[in-house]
Design an enzyme around this catalytic site. Structure first.
Site, PDB file in Angstrom:
ATOM      1  N   ASP A 165       0.810  -1.267  -0.118  1.00 32.18           N
ATOM      2  CA  ASP A 165       0.118  -0.008  -0.186  1.00 32.18           C
ATOM      3  C   ASP A 165       0.876   1.273  -0.079  1.00 32.18           C
ATOM      4  O   ASP A 165       1.338   1.754   1.115  1.00 32.18           O
ATOM      5  CB  ASP A 165      -0.713   0.093   1.281  1.00 32.18           C
ATOM      6  N   ARG A 202      -0.001   4.408   2.027  1.00 27.38           N
ATOM      7  CA  ARG A 202       0.561   4.250   3.703  1.00 27.38           C
ATOM      8  C   ARG A 202       1.838   4.260   3.829  1.00 27.38           C
ATOM      9  O   ARG A 202       2.325   5.031   4.558  1.00 27.38           O
ATOM     10  CB  ARG A 202      -0.333   2.896   3.827  1.00 27.38           C
ATOM     11  N   GLY A 240       3.424  -2.014  17.686  1.00 30.77           N
ATOM     12  CA  GLY A 240       3.036  -3.014  16.511  1.00 30.77           C
ATOM     13  C   GLY A 240       3.810  -2.688  15.442  1.00 30.77           C
ATOM     14  O   GLY A 240       3.373  -2.405  14.199  1.00 30.77           O
ATOM     15  N   ASP A 253       6.032  -6.052  19.073  1.00 26.39           N
ATOM     16  CA  ASP A 253       4.829  -6.395  18.693  1.00 26.39           C
ATOM     17  C   ASP A 253       4.453  -8.019  19.374  1.00 26.39           C
ATOM     18  O   ASP A 253       5.370  -8.476  19.768  1.00 26.39           O
ATOM     19  CB  ASP A 253       5.022  -6.854  17.040  1.00 26.39           C
ATOM     20  N   ILE A 263       2.287  -4.055  24.441  1.00 25.81           N
ATOM     21  CA  ILE A 263       2.797  -2.588  24.710  1.00 25.81           C
ATOM     22  C   ILE A 263       2.691  -2.651  26.399  1.00 25.81           C
ATOM     23  O   ILE A 263       3.195  -1.981  27.153  1.00 25.81           O
ATOM     24  CB  ILE A 263       2.434  -1.584  23.990  1.00 25.81           C
ATOM     25  N   GLU A 315       1.612   2.475  12.974  1.00 31.39           N
ATOM     26  CA  GLU A 315       0.380   2.208  11.938  1.00 31.39           C
ATOM     27  C   GLU A 315      -0.742   1.629  12.624  1.00 31.39           C
ATOM     28  O   GLU A 315      -0.643   0.275  12.472  1.00 31.39           O
ATOM     29  CB  GLU A 315       1.106   1.511  10.742  1.00 31.39           C
ATOM     30  N   GLU A 346     -10.678  -3.061  15.167  1.00 28.76           N
ATOM     31  CA  GLU A 346      -9.482  -3.672  15.855  1.00 28.76           C
ATOM     32  C   GLU A 346      -8.863  -3.027  17.143  1.00 28.76           C
ATOM     33  O   GLU A 346      -8.218  -3.607  17.923  1.00 28.76           O
ATOM     34  CB  GLU A 346      -8.334  -3.991  14.941  1.00 28.76           C
ATOM     35  N   HIS A 354      -5.341  -0.135   1.178  1.00 26.98           N
ATOM     36  CA  HIS A 354      -5.933  -1.392   1.366  1.00 26.98           C
ATOM     37  C   HIS A 354      -6.966  -1.337   2.607  1.00 26.98           C
ATOM     38  O   HIS A 354      -7.674  -2.242   2.860  1.00 26.98           O
ATOM     39  CB  HIS A 354      -4.789  -2.304   2.189  1.00 26.98           C
TER      40      HIS A 354
END
Length: 558
Positions: free
Chosen positions: A238, A241, A265, A287, A315, A331, A340, A497
């Site tokens: 993408d 992005r 993340g 992550d 985290i 992101e 989410e 996306h």
């Protein structure tokens, strides 16, 4: 997961990352004494693997497969080949075998793929089952290889074969992963919507415990879905992005020079490497998915092992090697921005770790809504089911208006200029503000035969200071002309996306009403999690087109 005036130059982020704790900072940042930096050393084919038929742990997949053949007379490669299983079928096979063994059957029947076709076998029996992440590489494992003795010729041959097959494999996995993630999300939704019966004071603790268990299982599925290549390939490709993050970081290297950056993340580590290349002193990449193992290797392979430290975990649970950071990059954006619920974790990290004058990257987001008038889409997606080769399949329409559709919308079907219904200043917004009901107003720019639904999307902005203010009704394309980095996920911009959220109106037996150019539609948009701590999202819209068209409907994003 995500979707960015010449403004007076903001105050530079403070260089004194640890203020008056310099001696402590030196201890934290003495990389030669940090044993965890050894994580980035290459560890080829050495991921521990739990046996298929026992709790024994083997050093790698080859050892586990060998033990399965010798001790249990079971050849996983052979079964996959004989049953002609694809990637998803192989996942189901492994989970089927593990579930049978867990139930006490050490000789499960694998004579037919029909035995494990149920989607229940998409859910891992073992949490973080390393074997599931190794299935795509089984074809490359030489069956008679002696541990550590593969010849250079064999290595070259395998490498050449892999290069030739790579493009085909990536396309195949992209499709398979989409199916897999859909199955995982369906499973999450079924558990979260499970009817638990009426509550009472005598059972309240048990009900709370059951709800917590469901949330924990759904959370595990969420992180599992990000362990596979296809979703990361989709995000990296993408360009809207990825280019936006790269451009902001590279065009503002003075903001990153000698700073400590937290990447929440981190996925494959692409944003962390952008920051390291821009001159960051230290980047902490966090992550909770198994993708972190690949990120470590990627970071090592690209020469950033002495700058970027990878941590596995949420985290909220990991311990950072520093008390605070200068910049948080993430992101975190989902469909319709908040699906989410990853932004909750980013806010937590901001409040816990970001220095008082630290920078959030990106810094601002806005949510937009516009009316949809698309008779062709209604005909192909709704009316289609009334007559399929002469048969009435209207039963397929059950629930079709209840879910948010993620689609790319043709700009010509958007019947009014969009309206911003929520501004998100990332430096100050709270998690409580992510559950809301907001007013909006739009004016039709053309006559329409029917209001078919609503379109929701978001815009993202990268400002250079924590004190920078976003202009009212900011438009990404206008800010970009003034030298700022921003992007839209709306119909008028290049496709991303995230696409757009399409919310179709359910009229039942009620006929739609034509509306005229210039008519004003006023309404409210509400966002609410499916339940506390859920990653699923409910969106409710109320609208009134000057009395000619009224409605109130709720959709789920899952």
């Amino acid at each position: 997961m995500s979707a960015s005036i010449q403004q007076p130059q903001g105050r530079p982020v403070a260089d004194e990352v640890l203020s008056d704790t310099d001696s402590t900072a030196s201890d934290h940042l003495d990389l030669t004494n940090d044993e965890e930096w050894q994580d980035v050393e290459p560890d080829v084919e050495s991921q521990p693997m739990v046996g298929l038929f026992s709790a024994d742990v083997y050093p790698d997949v080859r050892s586990m497969l060998k033990a399965s053949k010798e001790k249990y007379n079971f050849d996983l490669r052979k079964v996959i080949k004989e049953l002609d299983l694809d990637f998803l079928g192989s996942i189901k096979l492994v989970n089927y075998i593990r579930s049978e063994v867990k139930a006490g059957n050490t000789k499960p029947d694998v004579s037919s793929r029909t035995l494990f076709e149920d989607d229940i076998y998409m859910k891992p029996v073992l949490e973080d089952d390393a074997l599931l992440y190794s299935l795509e590489d089984l074809d490359d494992e030489p069956e008679n290889a002696v541990e550590g003795k593969q010849s250079e010729t064999d290595k070259e041959r395998n490498a050449e074969k892999r290069v030739l097959e790579l493009q085909e494999e990536l396309e195949r996995l992209r499709g398979q992963f989409s199916d897999y993630r859909l199955a995982v999300q369906r499973s999450m939704n079924e558990r979260l919507l499970e009817d638990e019966g009426p509550s009472s004071s005598s059972t309240s603790e048990r009900e709370v415990g059951k709800a917590a268990d469901r949330i924990q299982e759904a959370d595990s599925d969420y992180f599992t879905s990000y362990a596979y290549n296809a979703i990361h390939e989709s995000m990296l490709k993408d360009a809207v992005r990825t280019d936006s993050y790269r451009d902001f970081i590279y065009e503002n290297k003075h903001l990153f020079k000698d700073k400590v950056v937290l990447d929440v993340g981190c996925g494959t580590g692409i944003l962390s490497m952008f920051c390291a290349k821009a001159g960051a002193k230290m980047v902490i990449a966090v992550d909770n998915s198994n993708i972190i193992e690949k990120a470590r290797q990627i970071i090592y392979d690209n020469g950033f092992g002495d700058v970027i430290k990878c941590l596995r975990g949420k985290i909220e649970e990991v311990v950072l090697p520093v008390p605070q950071v200068d910049i948080i990059v993430s992101e975190w954006m989902g469909y319709c921005l908040l699906f989410e619920a990853m932004f909750d974790s980013v806010i937590w990290a901001r409040d816990r770790y970001l220095a008082p004058d630290g920078l959030m990257v990106p810094s601002h987001a806005t949510l937009r809504i516009a009316p949809l008038a698309d008779p062709d889409f209604i005909a192909s997606h709704i009316s289609f089911w009334h007559d399929v080769y002469g048969f009435n399949m209207s039963s397929m329409l059950e629930g079709i208006h209840d879910e948010v559709l993620v689609r790319t919308t043709n700009p010509s079907t958007v019947a009014a200029d969009s309206a911003v219904f929520l501004d998100l200043p990332l430096h100050t917004i709270t998690t409580e503000e992510l559950t809301f009901v907001k007013d909006f107003q739009v004016t039709l720019k053309e006559d329409i035969d029917a209001l078919d639904g609503w379109v929701i999307w978001f815009d993202i902005f990268f400002m250079r200071s924590c004190t920078s203010k976003l202009p009212e009704n900011a438009i990404p394309v206008q800010l970009k002309k003034e030298g700022f980095v921003a992007f839209t996920t709306g119909p008028d911009g290049p496709e991303t996306h995230w696409q757009q959220g399409v919310l179709l109106i359910n009229r039942g037996e009620k006929e739609p009403v034509p509306l005229k150019k210039g008519q004003v539609i006023k309404g409210k948009v509400g966002y609410r999690k499916k339940e506390e701590k859920s990653r699923l999202l409910d969106i409710e819209i109320q609208w009134d087109a000057e009395g000619a068209e009224k409605g109130d409907q709720k959709w789920s994003l899952q």
